[in-house]
Design a protein around this motif. Structure first.
Motif, PDB file in Angstrom:
ATOM      1  N   GLY A   1       0.275  -1.067   0.169  1.00 51.04           N
ATOM      2  CA  GLY A   1       0.462  -0.036  -0.032  1.00 51.04           C
ATOM      3  C   GLY A   1       0.692   1.049  -0.152  1.00 51.04           C
ATOM      4  N   VAL A   2       1.625   1.883  -0.823  1.00 53.63           N
ATOM      5  CA  VAL A   2       1.867   2.821  -1.134  1.00 53.63           C
ATOM      6  C   VAL A   2       1.141   4.277  -0.954  1.00 53.63           C
ATOM      7  CG1 VAL A   2       2.899   4.647  -2.804  1.00 53.63           C
ATOM      8  CG2 VAL A   2       3.044   1.890  -3.344  1.00 53.63           C
ATOM      9  N   GLN A   3       2.270   4.589   0.199  1.00 47.08           N
ATOM     10  CA  GLN A   3       0.908   6.113   0.426  1.00 47.08           C
ATOM     11  C   GLN A   3       1.321   7.381   0.096  1.00 47.08           C
ATOM     12  OE1 GLN A   3       0.282   6.412   5.376  1.00 47.08           O
ATOM     13  NE2 GLN A   3       0.552   8.292   5.559  1.00 47.08           N
ATOM     14  N   HIS A   4       1.200   8.059  -0.180  1.00 46.81           N
ATOM     15  CA  HIS A   4       1.563   9.352  -0.352  1.00 46.81           C
ATOM     16  C   HIS A   4       0.796  10.705   0.312  1.00 46.81           C
ATOM     17  CE1 HIS A   4       3.807   8.832  -4.542  1.00 46.81           C
ATOM     18  NE2 HIS A   4       2.932   7.908  -4.597  1.00 46.81           N
TER      19      HIS A   4
ATOM     20  N   ASP B   1       9.059  10.708 -23.248  1.00 53.58           N
ATOM     21  CA  ASP B   1       9.324   9.556 -22.925  1.00 53.58           C
ATOM     22  C   ASP B   1       9.487   9.292 -21.488  1.00 53.58           C
ATOM     23  OD1 ASP B   1      10.002   6.161 -22.518  1.00 53.58           O
ATOM     24  OD2 ASP B   1      11.646   5.786 -23.873  1.00 53.58           O
ATOM     25  N   THR B   2       8.338   9.171 -20.874  1.00 52.10           N
ATOM     26  CA  THR B   2       8.337   9.061 -19.333  1.00 52.10           C
ATOM     27  C   THR B   2       9.590   8.392 -18.455  1.00 52.10           C
ATOM     28  OG1 THR B   2       6.128   8.733 -18.885  1.00 52.10           O
ATOM     29  CG2 THR B   2       7.048  11.002 -19.748  1.00 52.10           C
ATOM     30  N   TYR B   3       9.801   7.976 -17.023  1.00 54.44           N
ATOM     31  CA  TYR B   3      10.258   7.321 -16.185  1.00 54.44           C
ATOM     32  C   TYR B   3      10.206   7.811 -14.806  1.00 54.44           C
ATOM     33  CZ  TYR B   3      13.028   4.175 -12.864  1.00 54.44           C
ATOM     34  OH  TYR B   3      12.980   3.629 -11.982  1.00 54.44           O
ATOM     35  N   TRP B   4       9.603   7.162 -14.768  1.00 54.52           N
ATOM     36  CA  TRP B   4       8.639   7.709 -12.833  1.00 54.52           C
ATOM     37  C   TRP B   4       8.190   5.753 -12.341  1.00 54.52           C
ATOM     38  CZ3 TRP B   4       3.314   8.793 -11.468  1.00 54.52           C
ATOM     39  CH2 TRP B   4       2.477   8.250 -12.954  1.00 54.52           C
ATOM     40  N   GLN B   5       7.658   5.936 -11.131  1.00 59.13           N
ATOM     41  CA  GLN B   5       6.741   4.353 -10.492  1.00 59.13           C
ATOM     42  C   GLN B   5       5.939   5.164  -9.912  1.00 59.13           C
ATOM     43  OE1 GLN B   5      10.727   3.363  -8.521  1.00 59.13           O
ATOM     44  NE2 GLN B   5      10.969   1.909 -10.064  1.00 59.13           N
ATOM     45  N   THR B   6       4.898   4.384  -9.431  1.00 61.90           N
ATOM     46  CA  THR B   6       3.907   4.331  -7.994  1.00 61.90           C
ATOM     47  C   THR B   6       4.169   4.992  -7.586  1.00 61.90           C
ATOM     48  OG1 THR B   6       2.553   2.505  -8.925  1.00 61.90           O
ATOM     49  CG2 THR B   6       1.978   3.698  -7.124  1.00 61.90           C
ATOM     50  N   GLU B   7       5.591   4.656  -7.124  1.00 63.96           N
ATOM     51  CA  GLU B   7       6.501   4.929  -5.834  1.00 63.96           C
ATOM     52  C   GLU B   7       7.135   6.878  -5.410  1.00 63.96           C
ATOM     53  OE1 GLU B   7       6.159   0.528  -5.029  1.00 63.96           O
ATOM     54  OE2 GLU B   7       6.880   2.220  -6.927  1.00 63.96           O
ATOM     55  N   THR B   8       7.563   6.838  -7.115  1.00 63.31           N
ATOM     56  CA  THR B   8       7.813   8.529  -7.127  1.00 63.31           C
ATOM     57  C   THR B   8       6.759   9.301  -7.770  1.00 63.31           C
ATOM     58  OG1 THR B   8       7.418   8.090  -9.592  1.00 63.31           O
ATOM     59  CG2 THR B   8       9.821   7.083  -8.521  1.00 63.31           C
TER      60      THR B   8
ATOM     61  N   MET C   1       7.577  11.793  -3.170  1.00 65.90           N
ATOM     62  CA  MET C   1       8.228  10.037  -3.209  1.00 65.90           C
ATOM     63  C   MET C   1       7.272   9.712  -1.809  1.00 65.90           C
ATOM     64  SD  MET C   1      11.356  11.410  -0.433  1.00 65.90           S
ATOM     65  CE  MET C   1      11.662   9.271  -0.454  1.00 65.90           C
ATOM     66  N   ILE C   2       7.191   8.340  -2.174  1.00 67.25           N
ATOM     67  CA  ILE C   2       5.965   7.782  -1.042  1.00 67.25           C
ATOM     68  C   ILE C   2       6.587   7.937   0.149  1.00 67.25           C
ATOM     69  CG2 ILE C   2       8.213   5.867  -1.550  1.00 67.25           C
ATOM     70  CD1 ILE C   2       6.334   3.618  -1.057  1.00 67.25           C
ATOM     71  N   ARG C   3       5.938   8.221   1.096  1.00 71.19           N
ATOM     72  CA  ARG C   3       6.071   7.949   2.723  1.00 71.19           C
ATOM     73  C   ARG C   3       6.577   6.986   2.810  1.00 71.19           C
ATOM     74  NH1 ARG C   3       6.496  12.141   0.427  1.00 71.19           N
ATOM     75  NH2 ARG C   3       6.264  14.839   1.647  1.00 71.19           N
ATOM     76  N   THR C   4       5.299   6.030   2.945  1.00 75.28           N
ATOM     77  CA  THR C   4       5.571   4.463   3.490  1.00 75.28           C
ATOM     78  C   THR C   4       4.660   3.804   3.024  1.00 75.28           C
ATOM     79  OG1 THR C   4       5.350   3.852   5.754  1.00 75.28           O
ATOM     80  CG2 THR C   4       3.871   5.057   5.163  1.00 75.28           C
ATOM     81  N   ILE C   5       4.883   2.658   3.247  1.00 73.12           N
ATOM     82  CA  ILE C   5       4.239   0.990   2.921  1.00 73.12           C
ATOM     83  C   ILE C   5       2.976   1.207   4.114  1.00 73.12           C
ATOM     84  CG2 ILE C   5       3.650  -0.764   2.404  1.00 73.12           C
ATOM     85  CD1 ILE C   5       6.637  -1.206   1.472  1.00 73.12           C
TER      86      ILE C   5
ATOM     87  N   PRO D   1       5.840   0.150   8.155  1.00 68.68           N
ATOM     88  CA  PRO D   1       6.786   1.522   7.649  1.00 68.68           C
ATOM     89  C   PRO D   1       8.226   0.667   7.621  1.00 68.68           C
ATOM     90  CG  PRO D   1       5.972   0.986  10.136  1.00 68.68           C
ATOM     91  CD  PRO D   1       5.566   0.402   9.348  1.00 68.68           C
ATOM     92  N   GLU D   2       8.839  -1.151   8.427  1.00 72.69           N
ATOM     93  CA  GLU D   2       9.632  -1.673   8.559  1.00 72.69           C
ATOM     94  C   GLU D   2       9.579  -2.050   7.057  1.00 72.69           C
ATOM     95  OE1 GLU D   2      12.653  -2.410  10.214  1.00 72.69           O
ATOM     96  OE2 GLU D   2      11.357  -0.345  11.915  1.00 72.69           O
ATOM     97  N   ARG D   3       8.846  -2.449   5.865  1.00 75.41           N
ATOM     98  CA  ARG D   3       8.962  -3.221   4.981  1.00 75.41           C
ATOM     99  C   ARG D   3       9.065  -2.338   3.628  1.00 75.41           C
ATOM    100  NH1 ARG D   3       4.111  -6.387   1.177  1.00 75.41           N
ATOM    101  NH2 ARG D   3       5.236  -7.074  -0.657  1.00 75.41           N
ATOM    102  N   PHE D   4       8.374  -0.873   4.273  1.00 78.24           N
ATOM    103  CA  PHE D   4       9.309   0.146   3.661  1.00 78.24           C
ATOM    104  C   PHE D   4      10.293   0.565   3.001  1.00 78.24           C
ATOM    105  CE2 PHE D   4      10.102   5.398   3.635  1.00 78.24           C
ATOM    106  CZ  PHE D   4      10.646   5.735   3.025  1.00 78.24           C
ATOM    107  N   LYS D   5      10.893   0.276   4.589  1.00 77.48           N
ATOM    108  CA  LYS D   5      12.341   1.383   4.507  1.00 77.48           C
ATOM    109  C   LYS D   5      13.768  -0.432   3.622  1.00 77.48           C
ATOM    110  CE  LYS D   5      12.871   1.338   9.540  1.00 77.48           C
ATOM    111  NZ  LYS D   5      14.072   1.520  10.892  1.00 77.48           N
ATOM    112  N   LYS D   6      13.141  -1.514   3.900  1.00 81.06           N
ATOM    113  CA  LYS D   6      13.689  -2.551   3.821  1.00 81.06           C
ATOM    114  C   LYS D   6      13.324  -2.870   1.660  1.00 81.06           C
ATOM    115  CE  LYS D   6      13.827  -8.457   3.472  1.00 81.06           C
ATOM    116  NZ  LYS D   6      13.500  -9.211   3.689  1.00 81.06           N
ATOM    117  N   SER D   7      12.305  -2.477   1.501  1.00 80.59           N
ATOM    118  CA  SER D   7      11.890  -2.698  -0.172  1.00 80.59           C
ATOM    119  C   SER D   7      12.518  -1.425  -0.682  1.00 80.59           C
ATOM    120  CB  SER D   7      10.555  -2.648  -0.117  1.00 80.59           C
ATOM    121  OG  SER D   7       9.805  -3.119   0.183  1.00 80.59           O
ATOM    122  N   TYR D   8      12.637  -0.573  -0.181  1.00 82.16           N
ATOM    123  CA  TYR D   8      13.689   1.296  -0.914  1.00 82.16           C
ATOM    124  C   TYR D   8      14.701   1.965  -0.350  1.00 82.16           C
ATOM    125  CZ  TYR D   8       8.637   1.033  -2.785  1.00 82.16           C
ATOM    126  OH  TYR D   8       7.158   0.395  -3.280  1.00 82.16           O
TER     127      TYR D   8
END
Length: 646
Positions: free
Chosen positions: A269-272, A407-414, A469-473, A477-484
Motif C-alpha cells: 500500500g504505497v502512501q502519498h 518517454d517518461t520514467y517514473w513509478q507509483t512510488e515516485t 516520493m512515497i511516504r511509507t507502506i 514501515p519496516e517493509r518500506f525501509k527494506k523495499s526502497y
C-alpha cells in the motif's frame, strides 16, 4: 536508430523550460540551494491555507516530511481555486466506450465534488483519515469520488477494475476501508461488463471494516442489492448540498493509498502525501507536457493505476487544463478510435503506453493519416521503455515528425515523472529516458554509491528525497525501509533504489534497462512474481513454480511459468487452462500466463534459492553465462533448455 531528434521550436511558445541552457540553470539552482528552490515552487504553485514552517524534515529518515506545518487541500488546489477565473472552462471531457459524451466545466465539477463529499459525510459518516476503496470504471464519477475524498480528508484507495474479488478483498482488508464506492458495471468493446458482483464476492469472504457500499449506475444491468449495506449513488446525490468547505489538510496528511505488486506476495500500500504530491503533479504537467491554459490533454490510462491518478485527474486539474477521460479501449470499434478523438477534441498532448502504440501500429499502421492530428504538440509514453520501431511510427505517423516525444520514467512510488525529455528543450534519443528532471537527483550507481562506468549497467537510484516520493507502506514501515532503502548507499547513507537497472552514456543520457528484482512489467503494469506464483500454487498438482518475464511483441513483457508437478502424468494443455483460471480468479486477467512449461525441477542453489536469472535467460533464448556450479543439480539447466526450446 541512433539519430538525435531536436524539438521543433515553432511548436513551443513560452515554455517554462524552453532550452537546455534554462534546464541546466534550473538544475544548478537545485544543486546550490535544494530546499530553497523547492520552497520557491511551493510558494508559487500551491494555494496555501496556512504557510509551512519547514521545507524538508530529515530527522526521521527515510520517513521524510515536506512543508511541515503547512495547510492546504488538494481538491481546492485542483478545482476550487480555479473558479474565479475558469468556472466556465471545460475541466473534464468524458467519452464512453459506447459513444456517450459529457463535459463538466470547473463550476460543474466543483458542484459534483461538493455534493459527493457531502454524501460521503452525511450518509456514510466518512471523516478525515477514513479509508475509501474505489472500484470503478473510467467514468466521471471516478474522478469526482477521488476529489470528494480529498475535499473532506478521506484517504482513497483505488483498485483497478480488472482485479479479481480476491485481490479487491485483500486491499480492502489491508486498508481497513470503511466505504466501498463502485458501479454496477461499464462498457468494454461495445458490451456491458459487471463490477458490483465482484464487490459482492469480495465482501462475502469477510471485510469487517466495510460499513457501506455506494453504487453508481452506469450500464443499468440488474445487480444484487444488500439491504442496509448497498446504496444508490444516483438516488442519494440528488438531495445533497452543492456547498462544502474544504477540510484543511496538513502537508503530510495522506491523500491516497495505491497498492502495487512487490517481489514478495503481499501487495504494498504505497502512501502519498497531500502537498508534496500535488506540487510535483502540477510541476510535471507544466514541464513535461508543456501544458497551457488553452490546451486539451488526453492520457489514455485508467485511474486504477498511478498514471491515472497523477496524469488524468490531479495533475491536469491542478494545472487548470482540460483533461479527457476515456472509458473504452484504443482499438474499438477500430484502430482509428484514438485518432478520431484527437481530431474531434483537438487534443494537444497525447499520453499512452508503448503497449498501446505497438497494438495501434500493428492493427492500423495507416490509420493516423486518415485524421487531422495537427493539434498535437506533445506525444508521451509511460510504463516501460518504448522500442525504436514503435517510437519511429509514433513520431513520424502520429506526430507527423513535428511533435516532441516525452518517454517518461517514473513509478507509483515516485508520484510523478522523475526522468523525461522536456518537449521544448531536450534533444531526444529514441528509446532513451534522457535526463533527470530538475530537482530529482537521479543517479546510476553501484551498491556502495560509486558512479557506474559509462555504458555499464548499474542501479537506478534517487539520492536525495523529493516532495512527491512515497511516504511509507501503509501499516508496514519496516517493509518500506527494506523495499526502497535497503540496497544502495551513498556516503554511507541509504538512498532510494527504484528496483530498476540503468545505463548512462558519454553524454549523460540515461537508459532504463529493466527490473533487477522479481517484478514483471506487463503492458506497463508491474506484476510481482511472488503474487502470481502464490496463485499458481493453489492448484493441487503444483509442487513448485517459478514465474519470469518473457519478451512480448505487444505487451513488452509477458508472463512465463515453469511448473513442477506432483503428478507428471497429468501434464496437459487443460491443466494450463485451469492454472490460468486460478490466476484470473486470484488476481485478474492482467496476470494470465502467456506460456507455461512443465519441468522436472527448477535450478536451485544448495540453500534452496531458485535462480530466476537462469530461467529468464532460457526463456529469452540467451546463452547461460551464470555460474551453474553452485546449483544443487547443474544438469537441470540443460534439461529445462531442451524442454523450452523444443
Amino acid at each position: 536508430m541512433n539519430n538525435i531528434f531536436y524539438p521543433n521550436a515553432e511548436q513551443f511558445n513560452n515554455s517554462p523550460i524552453p532550452d537546455m541552457e534554462t534546464y541546466h540553470e534550473l538544475v544548478a539552482k537545485f544543486d546550490k540551494d535544494y530546499e530553497g528552490t523547492w520552497a520557491k515552487f511551493a510558494d508559487e504553485k500551491i494555494d496555501w491555507f496556512k504557510s509551512y514552517d519547514t521545507v524538508l524534515d530529515e530527522s526521521n529518515a527515510p520517513f521524510y516530511k515536506w512543508f511541515s506545518g503547512g495547510e492546504m487541500n488538494v481538491a481546492h488546489q485542483c478545482v476550487d481555486r480555479h473558479l474565479e477565473t475558469k468556472k466556465d472552462k471545460v475541466a473534464i471531457i468524458f467519452e464512453g466506450d459506447n459513444g456517450d459524451k459529457k463535459t463538466l466545466t470547473y463550476a460543474q465539477l466543483a458542484e459534483e465534488v461538493n455534493k459527493t463529499a457531502n454524501l460521503f459525510k452525511n450518509e456514510f459518516a466518512v471523516q478525515k483519515g477514513d479509508r475509501v476503496v474505489v472500484y470503478m470504471p473510467m467514468i466521471l464519477e471516478a474522478a469526482i469520488t477521488m476529489l470528494a475524498c480529498a475535499k473532506i480528508g478521506a484517504i482513497h484507495s483505488i483498485v483497478f477494475g480488472g482485479f479479481s474479488a480476491e485481490a479487491l478483498r485483500d486491499r480492502i482488508i489491508d486498508a481497513e476501508a470503511k466505504l466501498v464506492v463502485t458501479a454496477d458495471g461499464a462498457f468494454r468493446k461495445g458490451k456491458p461488463y459487471m463490477l458490483k458482483p465482484v464487490v459482492d464476492l469480495a465482501l462475502e469472504h469477510g471485510c469487517p471494516s466495510v460499513e457501506n457500499v455506494c453504487v453508481v449506475q452506469r450500464n443499468n444491468e440488474e445487480i444484487h442489492w444488500e439491504e442496509g449495506r448497498d446504496h444508490s449513488y444516483n438516488d442519494l446525490i440528488q438531495k445533497q448540498s452543492a456547498i462544502c468547505v474544504a477540510e484543511p489538510m496538513e502537508s503530510e496528511d495522506p491523500l491516497f493509498l495505491l497498492y502495487t505488486s512487490g517481489s514478495t506476495g503481499k501487495p504494498k500500500g504505497v502512501q502519498h502525501s497531500s502537498a508534496g504530491y500535488i506540487l510535483w503533479a502540477q510541476m510535471t504537467m507544466e514541464w513535461v507536457f508543456d501544458i497551457k491554459d488553452s490546451d486539451t490533454y488526453w492520457c489514455t490510462a485508467d485511474v486504477g493505476w498511478i498514471t491515472g491518478h497523477t496524469y488524468i485527474v490531479y495533475g491536469p486539474l491542478a494545472a487548470g487544463a482540460t483533461t479527457v477521460m476515456f472509458e473504452g479501449v484504443p482499438t474499438f470499434p477500430d484502430a482509428g478510435r484514438c485518432w478520431k478523438m484527437v481530431e474531434e477534441y483537438k487534443i494537444n498532448q497525447f499520453y499512452t503506453a508503448p503497449t498501446a502504440i505497438r497494438l495501434l501500429h500493428k492493427m492500423g499502421e495507416d490509420e493516423p493519416s486518415k485524421y487531422d492530428l495537427s493539434s498535437l504538440r506533445v506525444l508521451g509514453t509511460v510504463g516501460e521503455p518504448i522500442d525504436p520501431p514503435a517510437w519511429k511510427w509514433y513520431y513520424e505517423e502520429v506526430g507527423n515528425s513535428n511533435c516532441s516525444i516525452v518517454d517518461t520514467y517514473w513509478q507509483t512510488e515516485t508520484g510523478g515523472h522523475v526522468i523525461s525529455p522536456l518537449p521544448a528543450a531536450t534533444p531526444i534519443k529514441p528509446a532513451c529516458a534522457t535526463f533527470a528532471l530538475p530537482g530529482i537527483m537521479a543517479e546510476v550507481i553501484e551498491e556502495d554509491g560509486t558512479p557506474t562506468p559509462v555504458g555499464e549497467k548499474g542501479f537506478m537510484c534517487i539520492t536525495k528525497p523529493w516532495p512527491s516520493m512515497i511516504r511509507t507502506i501503509w501499516g508496514d514501515p519496516e517493509r518500506f525501509k527494506k523495499s526502497y532503502f535497503g540496497d544502495c548507499k551513498k556516503e554511507g547513507q541509504p538512498v532510494y533504489f527504484s528496483g530498476d537497472g540503468a545505463m548512462i552514456d558519454e553524454e549523460g543520457y540515461i537508459t532504463i534497462t529493466g527490473r533487477t528484482d522479481d517484478v514483471i512489467n506487463v503492458s506497463g503494469h508491474r506484476m510481482g512474481t511472488a503474487e502470481v506464483e502464490a496463485a499458481i500454487k493453489k492448484h493441487d498438482n503444483i509442487a513448485s513454480v517459478a514465474v519470469v518475464g518473457k519478451p512480448h511483441e505487444i505487451k513488452g513483457e509477458g508472463i512465463f511459468a515453469y511448473l513442477v508437478l506432483k503428478d507428471t502424468s497429468l501434464a496437459s494443455e487443460a491443466l494450463k487452462i485451469d492454472i490460468n483460471k486460478i490466476i484470473k480468479q486470484e488476481i485478474g486477467a492482467i496476470a494470465l500466463c502467456d506460456a507455461m512449461a512443465f519441468v522436472p525441477d527448477l535450478p536451485k542453489t544448495r540453500s534452496g534459492k531458485i535462480m530466476r536469472r537462469i530461467l529468464r535467460s532460457i526463456v529469452k533464448g540467451e546463452a547461460i553465462t551464470q555460474d551453474t556450479s553452485t546449483l544443487e543439480d547443474p544438469s537441470i539447466v540443460s534439461t529445462i533448455e531442451n524442454i523450452v526450446n523444443t
